[in-house]
Structure formats: C-alpha cells, structure tokens
Design an enzyme around this catalytic site. Structure first.
Site, PDB file in Angstrom:
ATOM      1  N   GLY A   1     -32.554  21.894   9.531  1.00  0.00           N
ATOM      2  CA  GLY A   1     -32.200  20.761  10.389  1.00  0.00           C
ATOM      3  C   GLY A   1     -32.767  19.414  10.007  1.00  0.00           C
ATOM      4  O   GLY A   1     -32.206  18.379  10.351  1.00  0.00           O
TER       5      GLY A   1
ATOM      6  N   GLU B   1     -39.917  17.469  11.054  1.00  0.00           N
ATOM      7  CA  GLU B   1     -39.052  18.365  11.835  1.00  0.00           C
ATOM      8  C   GLU B   1     -37.806  17.640  12.320  1.00  0.00           C
ATOM      9  O   GLU B   1     -37.828  16.424  12.509  1.00  0.00           O
ATOM     10  CB  GLU B   1     -39.828  18.847  13.069  1.00  0.00           C
ATOM     11  CG  GLU B   1     -40.480  20.205  12.915  1.00  0.00           C
ATOM     12  CD  GLU B   1     -39.485  21.360  13.041  1.00  0.00           C
ATOM     13  OE1 GLU B   1     -38.270  21.149  12.886  1.00  0.00           O
ATOM     14  OE2 GLU B   1     -39.942  22.482  13.298  1.00  0.00           O
ATOM     15  N   ASP B   2     -36.745  18.393  12.568  1.00  0.00           N
ATOM     16  CA  ASP B   2     -35.564  17.809  13.194  1.00  0.00           C
ATOM     17  C   ASP B   2     -35.826  17.610  14.686  1.00  0.00           C
ATOM     18  O   ASP B   2     -35.587  16.559  15.248  1.00  0.00           O
ATOM     19  CB  ASP B   2     -34.320  18.686  12.983  1.00  0.00           C
ATOM     20  CG  ASP B   2     -34.532  20.154  13.349  1.00  0.00           C
ATOM     21  OD1 ASP B   2     -35.666  20.549  13.721  1.00  0.00           O
ATOM     22  OD2 ASP B   2     -33.555  20.922  13.267  1.00  0.00           O
TER      23      ASP B   2
ATOM     24  N   ASP C   1     -38.836  21.468  20.422  1.00  0.00           N
ATOM     25  CA  ASP C   1     -38.311  21.894  21.721  1.00  0.00           C
ATOM     26  C   ASP C   1     -39.451  22.600  22.474  1.00  0.00           C
ATOM     27  O   ASP C   1     -40.310  21.958  23.055  1.00  0.00           O
ATOM     28  CB  ASP C   1     -37.098  22.782  21.440  1.00  0.00           C
ATOM     29  CG  ASP C   1     -36.376  23.268  22.684  1.00  0.00           C
ATOM     30  OD1 ASP C   1     -36.571  22.682  23.751  1.00  0.00           O
ATOM     31  OD2 ASP C   1     -35.611  24.246  22.577  1.00  0.00           O
TER      32      ASP C   1
ATOM     33  N   ASP D   1     -27.512  21.612  14.210  1.00  0.00           N
ATOM     34  CA  ASP D   1     -26.295  22.423  14.213  1.00  0.00           C
ATOM     35  C   ASP D   1     -26.009  23.095  15.539  1.00  0.00           C
ATOM     36  O   ASP D   1     -26.891  23.231  16.389  1.00  0.00           O
ATOM     37  CB  ASP D   1     -26.433  23.539  13.172  1.00  0.00           C
ATOM     38  CG  ASP D   1     -27.454  24.591  13.612  1.00  0.00           C
ATOM     39  OD1 ASP D   1     -28.599  24.212  13.918  1.00  0.00           O
ATOM     40  OD2 ASP D   1     -27.101  25.785  13.681  1.00  0.00           O
TER      41      ASP D   1
ATOM     42  N   ARG E   1     -23.833  19.907  11.366  1.00  0.00           N
ATOM     43  CA  ARG E   1     -24.996  19.244  10.752  1.00  0.00           C
ATOM     44  C   ARG E   1     -24.616  17.957  10.034  1.00  0.00           C
ATOM     45  O   ARG E   1     -25.433  17.062   9.858  1.00  0.00           O
ATOM     46  CB  ARG E   1     -25.662  20.173   9.721  1.00  0.00           C
ATOM     47  CG  ARG E   1     -26.294  21.418  10.304  1.00  0.00           C
ATOM     48  CD  ARG E   1     -27.163  22.072   9.236  1.00  0.00           C
ATOM     49  NE  ARG E   1     -27.523  23.449   9.565  1.00  0.00           N
ATOM     50  CZ  ARG E   1     -28.566  23.800  10.309  1.00  0.00           C
ATOM     51  NH1 ARG E   1     -29.355  22.882  10.811  1.00  0.00           N
ATOM     52  NH2 ARG E   1     -28.823  25.072  10.540  1.00  0.00           N
TER      53      ARG E   1
HETATM   54  P1  5GP Z   1     -38.895  25.228  19.149  1.00  0.00           P
HETATM   55  O1  5GP Z   1     -39.520  26.269  18.256  1.00  0.00           O
HETATM   56  O2  5GP Z   1     -39.723  23.953  19.267  1.00  0.00           O
HETATM   57  O3  5GP Z   1     -38.500  25.768  20.487  1.00  0.00           O
HETATM   58  O4  5GP Z   1     -37.518  24.840  18.522  1.00  0.00           O
HETATM   59  C1  5GP Z   1     -37.436  24.208  17.358  1.00  0.00           C
HETATM   60  C2  5GP Z   1     -36.122  24.472  16.658  1.00  0.00           C
HETATM   61  O5  5GP Z   1     -35.082  24.883  17.554  1.00  0.00           O
HETATM   62  C3  5GP Z   1     -35.631  23.221  16.028  1.00  0.00           C
HETATM   63  O6  5GP Z   1     -36.179  23.022  14.756  1.00  0.00           O
HETATM   64  C4  5GP Z   1     -34.130  23.426  16.026  1.00  0.00           C
HETATM   65  O7  5GP Z   1     -33.749  24.148  14.884  1.00  0.00           O
HETATM   66  C5  5GP Z   1     -33.872  24.232  17.256  1.00  0.00           C
HETATM   67  N1  5GP Z   1     -33.468  23.377  18.418  1.00  0.00           N
HETATM   68  C6  5GP Z   1     -34.174  23.073  19.515  1.00  0.00           C
HETATM   69  N2  5GP Z   1     -33.502  22.272  20.360  1.00  0.00           N
HETATM   70  C7  5GP Z   1     -32.308  22.049  19.777  1.00  0.00           C
HETATM   71  C8  5GP Z   1     -31.154  21.261  20.140  1.00  0.00           C
HETATM   72  O8  5GP Z   1     -31.064  20.593  21.173  1.00  0.00           O
HETATM   73  N3  5GP Z   1     -30.111  21.297  19.270  1.00  0.00           N
HETATM   74  C9  5GP Z   1     -30.145  22.011  18.109  1.00  0.00           C
HETATM   75  N4  5GP Z   1     -29.072  21.947  17.334  1.00  0.00           N
HETATM   76  N5  5GP Z   1     -31.210  22.739  17.721  1.00  0.00           N
HETATM   77  C10 5GP Z   1     -32.287  22.758  18.547  1.00  0.00           C
HETATM   78 MG    MG Z   2     -36.007  23.214  12.957  1.00  0.00          MG
END
Ligand code: 5GP
Ligand code: MG
Length: 191
Positions: free
Chosen positions: A49, A103-104, A107, A163, A169
């Site tokens: 991402g 990071e993209d 969350d 994505d 993407r």
């Molecule tokens: P975490 O581990 O912080 O919960 O999530 C991180 C990863 O979840 C991000 O790097 C991404 O790949 C995915 N992610 C979290 N929120 C979103 C969102 O709103 N849209 C998309 N496309 N991916 C997300």
């Molecule tokens: Mg990611």
C-alpha cells in the site's frame, strides 16, 4: 469527481491528488528538519500500500538516506484479520540504524506494533513512523505515530496505493466507501 465502482462496492471522492501532495509536503518538511543530524537513515516502505506515498515522499527528502521495503499483511476485504503476516522479510541489516517506517495507513496499529517488534529484535537504533493516513479512532497501539500526513475517521478508503481486495491501488485520488450508493447499484443490478 465521480464515484468509482470496485467489484461490489461504490466509493465516493474523499481527497484529491493535489490535497494529498500538500499533506506529503508538510510531512517531508518535518522529517527533513527532525533527522538532519541523524546518520544516514533507512526509509523502510511497508508494501504494498505505501508504494505511491513512498515515491512521493522520497522525492522530497533531502537527507542522505537509504531505502528498502518489507511486506506485511493483515487485511482481507474491508476489515482487519487481526493477524499480521510477514510476507517479505527485511532484506537489509537494520542493526544500529535509524529507521523511518513508511506506511500507507495506520488503523488498529497491529501492523506497526509487529513491525516495531521485528525492527527492535534486529537491533534498530531508532524507529519513527510516517504514514499517509492515520485512524486515531481505531488505533489501539502504544507506539507514537510521528508523522501522520492525514488523520481520518474510521471509514474504509481506497486509492493512492490503498486497495479493495487488491484493486484500486492505481487511483490517483483517495475515495471512501459509499454505503448508500453501493446499495442503490446493487438494487439496480438485481432488477
Ligand atoms: P492495522 O494493522 O493498523 O490495523 O492496519 C494496517 C493495514 O490495514 C494497512 O497497512 C492497510 O493495508 C490496511 N488498512 C487499514 N485501513 C484501511 C483502509 O481504510 N483502506 C484500505 N484499503 N486498507 C486499510
Ligand atoms: Mg499496509
């Protein structure tokens, strides 16, 4: 700007390319100042991402630095599986190095927490995080997110590297899930 349809879901415009670029300008400026006295940092992009953000950010970094990538995944569809898998490990030594994770989106924080663990186990000297998008309302981690380009609510977004089941993407703007329009289009298809 119009909605985009990705598989079964409709997404509405959320942030334009120009707005994203402005947010990246601000983050790059901070990083250039904060790290000016640090020895050759490594910018570590988290695939897949972050690839667009990584490219745009790095073009603005004026520091002497190295770049590399790691691949982790925790998402399936539109919700986190809660488990982080390491798909492509570190290809470069991080021992005694200053790291900037790119990071993209942050969350729940599961990915970043796991990544910090990997980097600490491998002897990183310092770790900072730059992220294009940050969801403070959903973040459960304890690591400080140093450079969030944009803070957003807990909505699902796509585009600019992000994505929906691997598509979307390549969209140059960012879009957010539009539940009403998704339902409307579903109803039309059924008829
Ligand atoms: P975490 O581990 O912080 O919960 O999530 C991180 C990863 O979840 C991000 O790097 C991404 O790949 C995915 N992610 C979290 N929120 C979103 C969102 O709103 N849209 C998309 N496309 N991916 C997300
Ligand atoms: Mg990611």
């Amino acid at each position: 700007m119009k909605n985009v349809q990705l598989y079964d879901k409709s997404f509405k415009p959320y942030m334009s390319y120009e707005e994203i670029q402005k947010a990246i300008d601000a983050v790059a400026e901070k990083i250039n100042i904060d790290l000016k006295d640090e020895h050759t940092p490594i910018f570590l992009g988290v695939l897949t991402g972050s690839f667009m953000f990584f490219g745009d950010l790095m073009k603005r970094i004026t520091l002497e630095c190295e770049t590399c990538f790691i691949r982790l995944a925790s998402y399936e569809g539109t919700s986190s599986t809660g488990q982080v898998k390491q798909m492509l490990g570190l290809t470069q030594s991080v021992k005694d190095r200053n790291i900037v994770v790119v990071e993209d989106i942050v969350d729940t924080g599961g990915t970043i927490t796991e990544l910090y663990k990997i980097l600490n186990e491998n002897g990183a000297k310092s770790i900072r995080t730059a992220t294009l998008m940050y969801k403070p309302g959903s973040y459960k981690g304890s690591i400080k997110i140093d450079y969030p380009a944009c803070s957003i609510p807990n909505d699902f977004i796509v585009g600019f590297g992000l994505d929906y089941d691997q598509i979307g993407r390549n969209l140059k703007d960012i879009y957010v899930l539009d539940p009403e329009e998704t339902e409307k289009r579903k109803a039309i298809n059924v008829r």
